[in-house]
Write a protein that holds these residues in place. Structure first.
Motif, PDB file in Angstrom:
ATOM      1  N   TYR A 132       0.597  -0.793  -0.197  1.00  0.00           N
ATOM      2  CA  TYR A 132       0.363   0.513  -0.077  1.00  0.00           C
ATOM      3  C   TYR A 132       0.873   1.409   0.318  1.00  0.00           C
ATOM      4  N   PRO A 133       2.017   1.723   1.010  1.00  0.00           N
ATOM      5  CA  PRO A 133       2.724   3.088   0.809  1.00  0.00           C
ATOM      6  C   PRO A 133       3.330   3.084  -0.697  1.00  0.00           C
ATOM      7  N   VAL A 134       3.586   1.833  -1.020  1.00  0.00           N
ATOM      8  CA  VAL A 134       4.105   1.732  -2.579  1.00  0.00           C
ATOM      9  C   VAL A 134       3.051   1.804  -3.684  1.00  0.00           C
ATOM     10  N   LEU A 135       2.455   1.499  -3.799  1.00  0.00           N
ATOM     11  CA  LEU A 135       1.305   1.315  -4.735  1.00  0.00           C
ATOM     12  C   LEU A 135       0.772   3.034  -4.557  1.00  0.00           C
ATOM     13  N   MET A 136       0.534   3.252  -3.278  1.00  0.00           N
ATOM     14  CA  MET A 136      -0.093   4.599  -3.248  1.00  0.00           C
ATOM     15  C   MET A 136       0.373   6.004  -3.075  1.00  0.00           C
ATOM     16  N   SER A 137       1.231   6.192  -3.926  1.00  0.00           N
ATOM     17  CA  SER A 137       2.460   6.657  -3.565  1.00  0.00           C
ATOM     18  C   SER A 137       2.001   8.344  -3.314  1.00  0.00           C
ATOM     19  N   LYS A 138       3.041   9.303  -2.718  1.00  0.00           N
ATOM     20  CA  LYS A 138       2.755  11.066  -3.022  1.00  0.00           C
ATOM     21  C   LYS A 138       2.004  10.959  -4.818  1.00  0.00           C
ATOM     22  N   GLY A 139       2.681  10.448  -5.372  1.00  0.00           N
ATOM     23  CA  GLY A 139       2.756  10.884  -6.990  1.00  0.00           C
ATOM     24  C   GLY A 139       1.395  10.907  -7.669  1.00  0.00           C
ATOM     25  N   LEU A 140       1.677   8.962  -6.737  1.00  0.00           N
ATOM     26  CA  LEU A 140       0.154   8.751  -8.299  1.00  0.00           C
ATOM     27  C   LEU A 140      -1.397   9.661  -7.438  1.00  0.00           C
ATOM     28  N   CYS A 141      -0.906   9.167  -6.030  1.00  0.00           N
ATOM     29  CA  CYS A 141      -2.112  10.566  -5.451  1.00  0.00           C
ATOM     30  C   CYS A 141      -2.428  12.090  -5.817  1.00  0.00           C
ATOM     31  N   TYR A 142      -1.233  12.228  -6.142  1.00  0.00           N
ATOM     32  CA  TYR A 142      -1.644  13.377  -6.839  1.00  0.00           C
ATOM     33  C   TYR A 142      -1.873  13.717  -8.276  1.00  0.00           C
ATOM     34  N   SER A 143      -1.217  12.494  -9.096  1.00  0.00           N
ATOM     35  CA  SER A 143      -1.726  12.632 -10.410  1.00  0.00           C
ATOM     36  C   SER A 143      -3.534  11.585 -10.602  1.00  0.00           C
ATOM     37  N   LEU A 144      -3.940  11.268  -9.512  1.00  0.00           N
ATOM     38  CA  LEU A 144      -5.286  10.665  -9.503  1.00  0.00           C
ATOM     39  C   LEU A 144      -6.522  12.229  -9.051  1.00  0.00           C
ATOM     40  N   ILE A 145      -5.514  12.407  -8.761  1.00  0.00           N
ATOM     41  CA  ILE A 145      -6.459  14.196  -8.046  1.00  0.00           C
ATOM     42  C   ILE A 145      -6.395  14.881  -9.112  1.00  0.00           C
ATOM     43  N   SER A 146      -5.296  15.082  -9.592  1.00  0.00           N
ATOM     44  CA  SER A 146      -5.329  16.158 -11.618  1.00  0.00           C
ATOM     45  C   SER A 146      -5.591  15.707 -11.711  1.00  0.00           C
ATOM     46  N   GLY A 147      -6.204  14.426 -12.883  1.00  0.00           N
ATOM     47  CA  GLY A 147      -6.752  13.355 -13.114  1.00  0.00           C
ATOM     48  C   GLY A 147      -8.019  13.994 -12.950  1.00  0.00           C
ATOM     49  N   CYS A 148      -8.489  14.151 -12.250  1.00  0.00           N
ATOM     50  CA  CYS A 148     -10.055  14.167 -11.509  1.00  0.00           C
ATOM     51  C   CYS A 148     -10.141  15.479 -12.133  1.00  0.00           C
TER      52      CYS A 148
END
Length: 322
Positions: A132-148
């Motif tokens: 979980y800590p690796v898959l849900m990294s800060k980079g992925l979280c920010y990418s998902l939010i930006s995509g939304c």
């Protein structure tokens, strides 16, 4: 309003919810209470998540953005509705009407994809807890939010551009309490078939992609939870998803009922009730759902209050010593 060019329309008239002054007063008080609760609840959630370090996780990162969207969402429709409930002239300018529609679609679409991102986060947390800590990294979280936010902006821009091509030559009276797509399409005197198809495709694809993502995520979660042998383990897994599932059910239920149907089936009474629910009530419900059903948020609130009272006690002591 006899011209064929929609630029001749300088304003619209919102008929509101009722003509009865007594009912309008009751609705004003009710909506004002809901609005204040929504603003305080969502602002409080954002503040608690920001102040408590233990809530600086992907799950609460997404939840803070949900609260932010609901905070803005409640300010798009409710203030104008409250104003119209107290005034006899229910005017809204052409630009204000389309600005309201733009932000309404933008925030609604963004929230759809945000809820699916939250479902993916729960899938990773339950199905792949060690990674979980690796898959849900800060980079992925920010990418998902930006995509939304990007998807919401694109959808709302295209929808409003399509709607701005409409002509209003017979009437400027919108039979609704805010500038929504269905009553404005019904108001137009030109052929709206192509615009309706375009809007239906964008709204349908948004709902389908987000709903499929949520369903696949939760089917995987269910499969994983059923493999857990201990009852306490199953309860813990389900408890982390229950709030999100409840929020998703309420949000998508009203959205699908209102928008995934042809304009001919538009019903003023039924659609207004559904519209009240997702424009005014849901922004208030989300912080209640995610706080009252979440022990971590309750504990974080206690820690923040204790920390605040402790700082105040220190300030008082310093002042007394001086």
């Amino acid at each position: 309003m006899d011209g064929r060019n929609n630029t001749n329309v300088s304003h619209f008239i919102l008929t509101g919810l009722t003509d009865s002054e007594e009912i309008q007063l009751v609705l004003f008080v009710l909506f004002l209470l809901i609005y204040l609760t929504s603003v305080l609840g969502n602002a409080g959630m954002i503040l608690i998540i920001r102040l408590d370090l233990q809530l600086h996780t992907p799950m609460y990162f997404f939840l803070s953005h949900l609260s932010f969207l609901d905070l803005i969402y409640s300010n798009v429709v409710t203030p104008k509705t409250l104003e119209n409930l107290l005034t006899s002239t229910k005017y809204i300018s052409y630009l204000s009407c389309f600005a309201q529609m733009f932000f309404f679609i933008f925030l609604g679409t963004t929230e759809c994809f945000l809820l699916s991102s939250m479902a993916y986060d729960r899938y990773v947390a339950i199905c792949n807890p060690l990674q979980y800590p690796v898959l849900m990294s800060k980079g992925l979280c920010y990418s998902l939010i930006s995509g939304c936010y990007l998807k919401g902006f694109l959808d709302s821009t295209i929808n409003v551009l399509c709607m701005s091509r409409l002509h209003f030559c017979d009437s400027n009276v919108i039979h609704h309490f805010f500038c929504d797509t269905s009553p404005i399409l019904a108001l137009s005197c030109t052929n709206t078939q192509h615009i309706e198809i375009m809007i239906f495709i964008f709204a349908g694809s948004t709902l389908m992609v987000s709903v499929i993502t949520i369903c696949v995520s939760y089917l995987s979660i269910l499969s994983t939870v059923l493999k857990i042998t201990s009852t306490s383990g199953k309860q813990k897994a389900f408890s982390t998803c229950s709030s999100h599932l409840l929020g998703v059910t309420i949000f998508y239920g009203t959205m699908i009922f209102t928008y995934l149907k042809p304009r001919k089936s538009y019903s003023l009474g039924k659609d207004q009730v559904a519209s009240i629910f997702y424009t005014i009530v849901i922004p208030m419900l989300n912080p209640l759902i995610y706080s009252l059903r979440n022990k971590e948020v309750k504990n974080a609130l206690i820690r923040v209050l204790q920390k605040t009272s402790g700082l105040q006690a220190i300030k008082v002591t310093v002042l007394l010593n001086c």
